[in-house]
Every structure is written in C-alpha cells, then in structure tokens.
Design a protein around this motif. Structure first.
Motif, PDB file in Angstrom:
ATOM      1  N   GLN A  45     -15.322  -9.316   7.030  1.00 27.53           N
ATOM      2  CA  GLN A  45     -14.999  -8.512   8.400  1.00 27.53           C
ATOM      3  C   GLN A  45     -16.224  -7.750   8.589  1.00 27.53           C
ATOM      4  N   ALA A  70       1.947  -5.067   3.303  1.00 29.81           N
ATOM      5  CA  ALA A  70       0.935  -5.565   4.167  1.00 29.81           C
ATOM      6  C   ALA A  70       1.112  -7.179   4.147  1.00 29.81           C
ATOM      7  N   HIS A 111      -8.723 -14.576  16.123  1.00 27.55           N
ATOM      8  CA  HIS A 111      -8.011 -14.435  17.192  1.00 27.55           C
ATOM      9  C   HIS A 111      -8.579 -15.422  18.159  1.00 27.55           C
ATOM     10  N   ARG A 115      -1.307 -10.806  15.145  1.00 27.69           N
ATOM     11  CA  ARG A 115      -1.672  -9.352  15.682  1.00 27.69           C
ATOM     12  C   ARG A 115      -2.605  -8.603  14.920  1.00 27.69           C
ATOM     13  N   SER A 116      -3.225  -7.627  15.476  1.00 24.67           N
ATOM     14  CA  SER A 116      -3.995  -6.606  14.433  1.00 24.67           C
ATOM     15  C   SER A 116      -2.836  -5.899  13.633  1.00 24.67           C
ATOM     16  N   GLY A 117      -3.277  -5.935  12.172  1.00 22.88           N
ATOM     17  CA  GLY A 117      -2.479  -5.145  11.332  1.00 22.88           C
ATOM     18  C   GLY A 117      -1.273  -6.001  10.690  1.00 22.88           C
ATOM     19  N   SER A 118      -1.313  -7.322  11.015  1.00 28.07           N
ATOM     20  CA  SER A 118      -0.303  -8.240  10.287  1.00 28.07           C
ATOM     21  C   SER A 118      -0.575  -8.543   9.114  1.00 28.07           C
ATOM     22  N   GLY A 119      -1.772  -8.261   8.487  1.00 28.03           N
ATOM     23  CA  GLY A 119      -1.946  -8.381   7.022  1.00 28.03           C
ATOM     24  C   GLY A 119      -2.936  -9.715   6.742  1.00 28.03           C
ATOM     25  N   LYS A 120      -3.641 -10.058   7.651  1.00 30.08           N
ATOM     26  CA  LYS A 120      -4.408 -11.310   7.584  1.00 30.08           C
ATOM     27  C   LYS A 120      -5.752 -10.929   6.534  1.00 30.08           C
ATOM     28  N   SER A 121      -6.303  -9.812   6.935  1.00 31.03           N
ATOM     29  CA  SER A 121      -7.543  -9.523   6.047  1.00 31.03           C
ATOM     30  C   SER A 121      -7.074  -9.181   4.578  1.00 31.03           C
ATOM     31  N   THR A 122      -5.749  -8.620   4.537  1.00 32.94           N
ATOM     32  CA  THR A 122      -5.586  -8.253   3.177  1.00 32.94           C
ATOM     33  C   THR A 122      -5.085  -9.522   2.309  1.00 32.94           C
ATOM     34  N   LEU A 145       3.855   0.397   2.319  1.00 37.38           N
ATOM     35  CA  LEU A 145       3.787  -0.360   3.438  1.00 37.38           C
ATOM     36  C   LEU A 145       3.392  -1.878   2.790  1.00 37.38           C
ATOM     37  N   TYR A 149       0.966  -1.133  -0.075  1.00 39.46           N
ATOM     38  CA  TYR A 149       0.031  -0.096  -0.008  1.00 39.46           C
ATOM     39  C   TYR A 149       0.954   1.078  -0.057  1.00 39.46           C
TER      40      TYR A 149
HETATM   41  N1  LIG Z   1      -6.583   0.307   1.988  1.00 39.46           N
HETATM   42  C1  LIG Z   1      -5.589   0.614   2.571  1.00 39.46           C
HETATM   43  N2  LIG Z   1      -4.614   1.171   2.540  1.00 39.46           N
HETATM   44  C2  LIG Z   1      -3.312   1.589   3.188  1.00 39.46           C
HETATM   45  N3  LIG Z   1      -2.986   0.717   4.043  1.00 39.46           N
HETATM   46  C3  LIG Z   1      -3.982  -0.289   4.368  1.00 39.46           C
HETATM   47  C4  LIG Z   1      -5.099  -0.584   3.853  1.00 39.46           C
HETATM   48  N4  LIG Z   1      -5.808  -1.677   4.131  1.00 39.46           N
HETATM   49  C5  LIG Z   1      -4.826  -2.197   5.091  1.00 39.46           C
HETATM   50  N5  LIG Z   1      -3.757  -1.466   5.429  1.00 39.46           N
HETATM   51  C6  LIG Z   1      -2.578  -1.727   6.263  1.00 39.46           C
HETATM   52  O1  LIG Z   1      -2.080  -2.861   5.892  1.00 39.46           O
HETATM   53  C7  LIG Z   1      -1.862  -3.613   7.013  1.00 39.46           C
HETATM   54  C8  LIG Z   1      -2.418  -4.996   7.118  1.00 39.46           C
HETATM   55  O2  LIG Z   1      -3.888  -4.605   7.454  1.00 39.46           O
HETATM   56  P1  LIG Z   1      -4.927  -5.838   7.682  1.00 39.46           P
HETATM   57  O3  LIG Z   1      -6.320  -5.370   7.612  1.00 39.46           O
HETATM   58  O4  LIG Z   1      -4.713  -6.832   6.391  1.00 39.46           O
HETATM   59  O5  LIG Z   1      -4.458  -6.404   9.054  1.00 39.46           O
HETATM   60  P2  LIG Z   1      -5.124  -7.433   9.984  1.00 39.46           P
HETATM   61  O6  LIG Z   1      -4.234  -8.675  10.273  1.00 39.46           O
HETATM   62  O7  LIG Z   1      -6.360  -8.233   9.266  1.00 39.46           O
HETATM   63  O8  LIG Z   1      -5.497  -6.713  11.076  1.00 39.46           O
HETATM   64  P3  LIG Z   1      -7.102  -6.941  12.076  1.00 39.46           P
HETATM   65  O9  LIG Z   1      -6.583  -8.159  12.805  1.00 39.46           O
HETATM   66  O10 LIG Z   1      -6.788  -5.706  12.777  1.00 39.46           O
HETATM   67  O11 LIG Z   1      -8.020  -6.889  11.195  1.00 39.46           O
HETATM   68  C9  LIG Z   1      -2.000  -2.539   8.353  1.00 39.46           C
HETATM   69  O12 LIG Z   1      -0.819  -1.969   8.424  1.00 39.46           O
HETATM   70  C10 LIG Z   1      -3.113  -1.626   7.660  1.00 39.46           C
HETATM   71  O13 LIG Z   1      -2.737  -0.470   8.209  1.00 39.46           O
END
Ligand SMILES: Nc1ncnc2c1ncn2[C@@H]1O[C@H](COP(=O)(O)OP(=O)(O)OP(=O)(O)O)[C@@H](O)[C@H]1O
Length: 222
Positions: free
Chosen positions: A94, A24, A202, A43-50, A22, A12
C-alpha cells in the motif's frame, strides 16, 4: 507454486483496554493457485491489508500458517524467509515504496540487487516499465513521478523476478481509467504467465479480470 493459508489469524492488542484484542483477521483458509487471479474487496478496516501482509511473510500471524510451495513461511528462520520472499513473492505494498535516492530503473531492479544477481536484468526491467506505461522515465527520480506513476513503478518492480506469487494492495489507487485498464491487464497477464495473483482493491473494474472475487467483512473472508 501454490500459496496456502490455514487458520491464518491476526489479533491486535487494543491499547485503550488492557487485555482486549481486535481480531483484524479471523481464522482464514485461502489457497492461491498458479495461473489464477483472486480479487479481495471489502470495506476500509475489514482486514484486507493485514491478510495480504501475512501472506507476504511480512507480518507474523497470531495463529495459523502460510505455506509457499510447501514451505511454512513463519517456521523458517528470518534469513530463509527473506530469501523465499525475494525469490517467490512479488509485493505491491500500500502507498509509495520507492527509494528516493535511486532512479526509477534502479528501483525496479532492486529485487535483483537484493538477490545478489551479478548482472541485473536491465532489459527485463525496461520491458516491464514499458508494459506499465512508464517508457522514457527510467532515469528519473521517484520524486519526479506522480502518485499514479509510482503505483505503476511498484507493479513493475513486483514482477521483476517473475514471482510465483504476486500480492498487490490497491494497485490501481490514484490511477485514471486508462491506467486502471493498463494495470489490470498487466496483473491478468502475470496470472496468465503462471503466477498466483491476489489483488486487494475497491476497483469494481477488477472483477472483469478476476477468476474469483472474495469479500472481507470484519476480518472474515467469504
Ligand atoms: N498495527 C496495528 N495495530 C493495531 N491495529 C491495527 C494495526 N493495523 C491494522 N489495525 C486494525 O486492524 C483492522 C484491519 O486493518 P487493515 O489495514 O487490514 O484493513 P483494510 O481492510 O486493509 O483497510 P483499508 O481498505 O482502509 O486499507 C483495522 O481495524 C485496523 O484499525
């Protein structure tokens, strides 16, 4: 049907610094096989949803490929990709994704309507609602449901088409322990019925129904 990711990557742009990105999801290989349930935790923000959204065909990767049953998802034209997604991939996104203007039953039937089925599989939808503990709520509107009930509605909808692949993002969020149990049993059953299942969660309890547990850390899966 196997879903196969190779060197799947998402960068991103960082809005604060021009040119900076970044990562992701760092280049990731992942196979999800029929009949198996994979849990991804981290952890939150580790990239799982991406990662999950790229596997679902809803987020174009920066690099790498996703093959579903041998078809390269992102090499397909938009319409073809939608068709393959609708037929083969059940998604529990989500948050809440129910349409307020439709009843609970109509929400569960939505994938069949999108698919253009002349006769929506009402009996199957009602069975799925029973399976997730929403018996008797078919004619209610989503705004009359609790957060946990909406999560379970999303599970029932994801399974309507008997998808070869089931991707669930935090399916047990907001559920009490009894309904966590019910949701996990439901996901395990989907795998036992032959789906390739990926669950981002989680929920420690999920390990019990998993064939393997992977961890995401800073965009890397291990
Ligand atoms: N559309 C976007 N634009 C820029 N950065 C993004 C975007 N979507 C996610 N990110 C960043 O990518 C990283 C991974 O986000 P992601 O949502 O995949 O994490 P996650 O592990 O699913 O977190 P959570 O458990 O909180 O849902 C994070 O640092 C987030 O800030």
């Amino acid at each position: 049907m196997t879903i196969r990711a190779r060197a799947l990557t998402k960068d991103y742009p960082r809005s604060s610094r021009s040119g900076a990105v970044l990562t992701a999801v760092a280049p990731t290989d992942l196979d999800l096989d029929p009949g198996s349930l994979t849990v991804v935790t981290g952890r939150s923000g580790s990239g799982k949803s991406t990662l999950l959204m790229m596997l679902a065909g809803l987020l174009t990767p920066t690099a790498g490929t996703v093959e579903v049953g041998g078809q390269d998802l992102y090499a397909l034209a938009e319409g073809e990709r939608s068709r393959l997604r609708n037929e083969s991939i059940g998604l529990v996104p989500q948050g809440h994704a129910a349409l307020r203007s439709l009843t609970v039953l109509e929400n569960v039937l939505l994938p069949a309507v999108i698919h253009g089925d002349a006769e929506p599989p009402v009996a199957r939808a009602l069975t799925l609602l029973d399976d997730v503990g929403l018996t008797g709520l078919a004619e209610e509107r989503p705004q009359e449901l609790s957060g946990g009930e909406l999560r379970r509605l999303a599970l029932a909808r994801a399974l309507l088409m008997g998808p070869a692949v089931l991707l669930a993002d935090e399916p047990t969020a907001g559920l009490d322990s009894e309904n966590v149990e019910l949701a996990l049993t439901f996901l395990r059953q989907a795998a036992d019925d032959g789906s390739a299942v990926l669950v981002v969660t989680h929920e420690a309890e999920a390990d019990r129904v998993a064939d393997r547990v992977l961890t995401m850390d800073g965009g890397r899966l291990s």
